[in-house]
Design a protein around this motif. Sequence first.
Motif, short mmCIF file in Angstrom:
data_model
loop_
_atom_site.label_atom_id
_atom_site.label_comp_id
_atom_site.label_asym_id
_atom_site.label_seq_id
_atom_site.Cartn_x
_atom_site.Cartn_y
_atom_site.Cartn_z
N GLY B 302 0.78 -1.23 0.00
CA GLY B 302 0.00 0.00 0.00
C GLY B 302 0.81 1.27 0.00
N SER B 303 0.32 2.23 0.76
CA SER B 303 0.84 3.60 0.76
C SER B 303 2.17 3.68 1.51
CB SER B 303 -0.18 4.52 1.39
OG SER B 303 -0.67 3.96 2.59
N VAL B 304 2.21 3.16 2.72
CA VAL B 304 3.43 3.14 3.53
C VAL B 304 4.17 1.86 3.16
CG1 VAL B 304 4.34 2.96 5.87
CG2 VAL B 304 2.38 4.42 5.41
N VAL B 305 5.19 1.98 2.34
CA VAL B 305 5.71 0.78 1.69
C VAL B 305 6.97 0.24 2.34
CG1 VAL B 305 6.82 -0.01 -0.43
CG2 VAL B 305 4.67 1.24 -0.55
N MET B 306 7.01 -1.06 2.59
CA MET B 306 8.24 -1.75 2.95
C MET B 306 8.49 -2.80 1.86
SD MET B 306 9.02 -4.17 6.27
CE MET B 306 9.03 -2.83 7.45
N PRO B 307 9.74 -2.96 1.42
CA PRO B 307 9.99 -3.94 0.35
C PRO B 307 9.46 -5.34 0.71
CG PRO B 307 11.95 -2.61 0.75
CD PRO B 307 10.94 -2.24 1.81
N ARG B 308 8.97 -6.05 -0.30
CA ARG B 308 8.35 -7.35 -0.09
C ARG B 308 9.29 -8.33 0.62
NH1 ARG B 308 8.11 -11.89 -3.34
NH2 ARG B 308 6.34 -13.28 -2.89
N GLU B 309 10.58 -8.35 0.22
CA GLU B 309 11.49 -9.32 0.84
C GLU B 309 11.67 -9.04 2.33
OE1 GLU B 309 14.17 -6.36 -1.42
OE2 GLU B 309 12.18 -7.25 -1.62
N GLU B 310 11.55 -7.77 2.74
CA GLU B 310 11.67 -7.46 4.17
C GLU B 310 10.40 -7.92 4.92
OE1 GLU B 310 12.82 -3.37 4.74
OE2 GLU B 310 14.79 -3.72 3.83
N ASN B 311 9.26 -7.80 4.26
CA ASN B 311 8.02 -8.33 4.83
C ASN B 311 8.11 -9.84 5.01
OD1 ASN B 311 4.77 -7.25 4.76
ND2 ASN B 311 6.41 -5.75 4.62
N LEU B 312 8.64 -10.51 4.00
CA LEU B 312 8.73 -11.97 4.11
C LEU B 312 9.74 -12.39 5.17
CD1 LEU B 312 8.41 -12.99 0.35
CD2 LEU B 312 6.64 -12.84 2.12
N ALA B 313 10.77 -11.57 5.36
CA ALA B 313 11.73 -11.86 6.42
C ALA B 313 11.08 -11.70 7.80
CB ALA B 313 12.95 -10.93 6.31
N ILE B 314 10.23 -10.69 7.96
CA ILE B 314 9.51 -10.53 9.22
C ILE B 314 8.60 -11.75 9.45
CG2 ILE B 314 7.76 -9.20 10.47
CD1 ILE B 314 8.77 -6.68 9.09
N LYS B 315 7.83 -12.09 8.42
CA LYS B 315 6.94 -13.25 8.51
C LYS B 315 7.72 -14.49 8.97
CE LYS B 315 4.93 -16.65 5.42
NZ LYS B 315 5.00 -17.13 4.04
N HIS B 316 8.87 -14.72 8.33
CA HIS B 316 9.68 -15.90 8.64
C HIS B 316 10.05 -15.95 10.13
CE1 HIS B 316 12.65 -19.07 8.08
NE2 HIS B 316 13.52 -18.32 8.74
N VAL B 317 10.52 -14.83 10.66
CA VAL B 317 10.99 -14.88 12.05
C VAL B 317 9.83 -14.85 13.05
CG1 VAL B 317 13.22 -13.90 11.43
CG2 VAL B 317 11.40 -12.38 12.26
N LEU B 318 8.67 -14.36 12.64
CA LEU B 318 7.52 -14.41 13.55
C LEU B 318 6.95 -15.81 13.65
CD1 LEU B 318 5.47 -11.14 12.73
CD2 LEU B 318 7.08 -11.52 14.62
N LEU B 319 7.11 -16.58 12.57
CA LEU B 319 6.42 -17.87 12.51
C LEU B 319 7.30 -19.08 12.75
CD1 LEU B 319 4.10 -17.29 9.39
CD2 LEU B 319 3.50 -17.08 11.82
N THR B 320 8.56 -19.02 12.36
CA THR B 320 9.40 -20.22 12.42
C THR B 320 10.25 -20.23 13.69
OG1 THR B 320 11.34 -19.28 11.37
CG2 THR B 320 9.60 -20.11 9.92
N ASN B 321 11.05 -21.26 13.84
CA ASN B 321 11.87 -21.35 15.05
C ASN B 321 13.31 -20.88 14.83
OD1 ASN B 321 11.67 -21.84 17.78
ND2 ASN B 321 12.74 -23.79 17.60
N ASP B 322 13.48 -20.01 13.84
CA ASP B 322 14.82 -19.57 13.46
C ASP B 322 15.32 -18.43 14.36
OD1 ASP B 322 17.12 -19.36 12.05
OD2 ASP B 322 16.24 -18.40 10.29
N LEU B 323 15.33 -18.67 15.65
CA LEU B 323 15.76 -17.65 16.60
C LEU B 323 17.04 -18.06 17.32
CD1 LEU B 323 12.28 -17.19 18.32
CD2 LEU B 323 13.29 -15.59 16.72
N HIS B 324 17.39 -19.34 17.20
CA HIS B 324 18.45 -19.89 18.03
C HIS B 324 19.82 -19.74 17.42
CE1 HIS B 324 15.85 -22.10 20.90
NE2 HIS B 324 14.99 -21.96 19.90
#
Lengths: 422, 422
Positions: B302-324
């Motif tokens: 939309g209007s306030v834009v963040m690049p798609r790959e950065e959105n997918l990176a956020i999604k990845h770390v919110l959902l997966t166990n890739d924190l360790h």
Amino acid sequence: MSAYCLATYRSFDEKADFHKKATGIAVGLTVGSWTELPEAQKAQMEKHLGKVIAVEVHEPGPGEPITTRYADITIAYPDVNFSRDIPALLVTVFGKLSMDGKIKLIDLKFSTDFLAGFPGPKFGMQGVRDLLGVHDRPLLMSIFKSVVGYELPALREQFYLQAAGGVDLIKDDEILFENPLTPLEKRIEICMEAAEQASRETGQMLLYAVNLTGPTSKLASQAKKAISAGANALLFNVLAYGFDVLHELSADPEITIPIMAHPAMAGATYPSPHYGISPSVLLGKLMRLAGADLVLFPSPYGSVVMPREENLAIKHVLLTNDLHADYSYQASADAHLKLAASFPVPSAGIHPGLVPLILRDFGQDVIVNAGGGIHGHPLGTIAGGRAFRQAIDATLQGIQLRDYAQTHPELQSAIDTWGIRE
Amino acid sequence: MSAYCLATYRSFDEKADFHKKATGIAVGLTVGSWTELPEAQKAQMEKHLGKVIAVEVHEPGPGEPITTRYADITIAYPDVNFSRDIPALLVTVFGKLSMDGKIKLIDLKFSTDFLAGFPGPKFGMQGVRDLLGVHDRPLLMSIFKSVVGYELPALREQFYLQAAGGVDLIKDDEILFENPLTPLEKRIEICMEAAEQASRETGQMLLYAVNLTGPTSKLASQAKKAISAGANALLFNVLAYGFDVLHELSADPEITIPIMAHPAMAGATYPSPHYGISPSVLLGKLMRLAGADLVLFPSPYGSVVMPREENLAIKHVLLTNDLHADYSYQASADAHLKLAASFPVPSAGIHPGLVPLILRDFGQDVIVNAGGGIHGHPLGTIAGGRAFRQAIDATLQGIQLRDYAQTHPELQSAIDTWGIRE
């Protein structure tokens, strides 16, 4: 205008109508919509509506790329819209907007009413000088070099060597947290003991800023524990916790010692020309508003560099009364709303040969702060402190460092090592 | 490696020896100095010493300016050096370093021991779905349009219209603070009443995220007051208060409702390529670590834009166990240290014609969140909610929006207004 807080933004855009953008901000961040409202509702909403105060468009000069096109936009936000705390103010003026393209928050001015919610620094520059009994010269501060992994005796020794050189303040390493080797109360006990030992030799007082760390809800009780253990100052990593936490600590009547604000994490927010918050707001106005008695910031002289004009802007807002949205107010005699000044502490890369430069920029209202420039002195840490005190004495007397050094071997040795920058 | 937290930086420099720089960071931000230490002291300090894990230098390609030269540097920090809280971690890995030239914190990985100090989201994605009883589709959320200056009846009406359209969640405007017109408890009371009214018509549950504001030390009691008044979710401006405040709120056993993290102020920190903290750390890993059940972030649509790959990176770390930090750990069965997933909520500029795109990027693990795309619907706010639900239904059934709209006038009207982006 006293019922408004003012925010100024630098907005970069290659083709925007900046006047339209300013109106969009003034409406969008307050009442949401305006022109389409029925007249009756406008009357009710008027007092909540933001106002465009100024739009200064800077078109690119000849040969400058279009990407340098920007405008400085000032918006007045009715303070009836937000509560009397820094999170509410920041979320209002730069919450959503911070994510809307290339835009940087470059100034804030506070309404008299908003300011009334902030007692400001409890000691301030004058109070810190009073505690130390030093009013006629810039102060000298020393930073512990890394003591992570140290046991108490080694910590004590490093403390003593700094104190014996004649420094006025010593700060903990900001990365020293609660740990089993040098826990808060033990650290305070042995350091204050070393301070007393040094004091018997130097005849001067010393403030030791112990690092206040741990869970947010426990900080106030940690601070009081530190005070009970004999601490006479606190170091606090403000940006890692939030300005409101500092505000509450500084306003706590039981926290009876000065608070020194460390700029850790500030570089995540101030350096970009296009995004973030300017140093004079982040490390200047907001720190003072939140009640920091002393504020560390990167100096323009050393390794971690901030431009000189940004340093002078921080100095200006820490020391003067230029915080009010209501300009007529500044001249008024209503002194109880004047916040105490925060002591400026330009830091990083400082050696004795820079003292004339620092005093030229800051006058006496400054704390000369060094780490490597004290510990790295060829004749040792005590000589490191002395060399700084000699450089300060020389500069205040209008004597060239090179001349003064002829009878002051510690200063001579410092100059031989690091030179003089004029 | 499980006793280390890992930080990865992108460091820009036209001529630096990045390997030397990496060693400087690993030593400078832990024990301070190393090669010059006596052997006996090295043995004692070894466990406090940072380690260089990786240095990937990216030289400019043909025709690229030298200013694009950078390296991604990963340093392991012994977690014995810092306490189990986010301020201590951030001050260690990016306190002073943030101010040292062009450097951005682009990743963090946590040791098992550090992670053990964080219970994580109390509800998480699954818990929010359980509360709503919806497991087979993306959720739909609606944002209050500005209600600053509104009185309770107008607020209630706007709430009802959103709820009646079939949204699953409604969030307060993040700039609505404690105020005399719509104070917290009254607001909750009339909104929950409107929610019940709508629920009788739509047959579905609804979460109302009420804005948690005010002084830091009062937030927990405000949250409990909100719960007593009937609130079933909280909105929180995390970055205006600090991650540790969210951590303490989410870990509080008496705060028994989900917390929705708002990204207000995030744009001061993530957008610059050269400074700050990447979105996947700032709005991803740290939000989840601190216990956000739902996380709003700027969408790429939309209007306030963040690049798609950065959105997918956020999604990845919110959902997966890739924190360790300990990769072998990820595969382990030690489930109690796996944090619940945080629900991703890409926001801003969303209209029904974007739903297929959102679901292609996020699958079902997403909350479709709209403001103007609901309130601005030509047939009104209720129709706005319905159009979104229709767009979601169509997409899940694999039907083109254009086809589905032929029998769904609300969707048709939305498409006529905003179009479809594929």
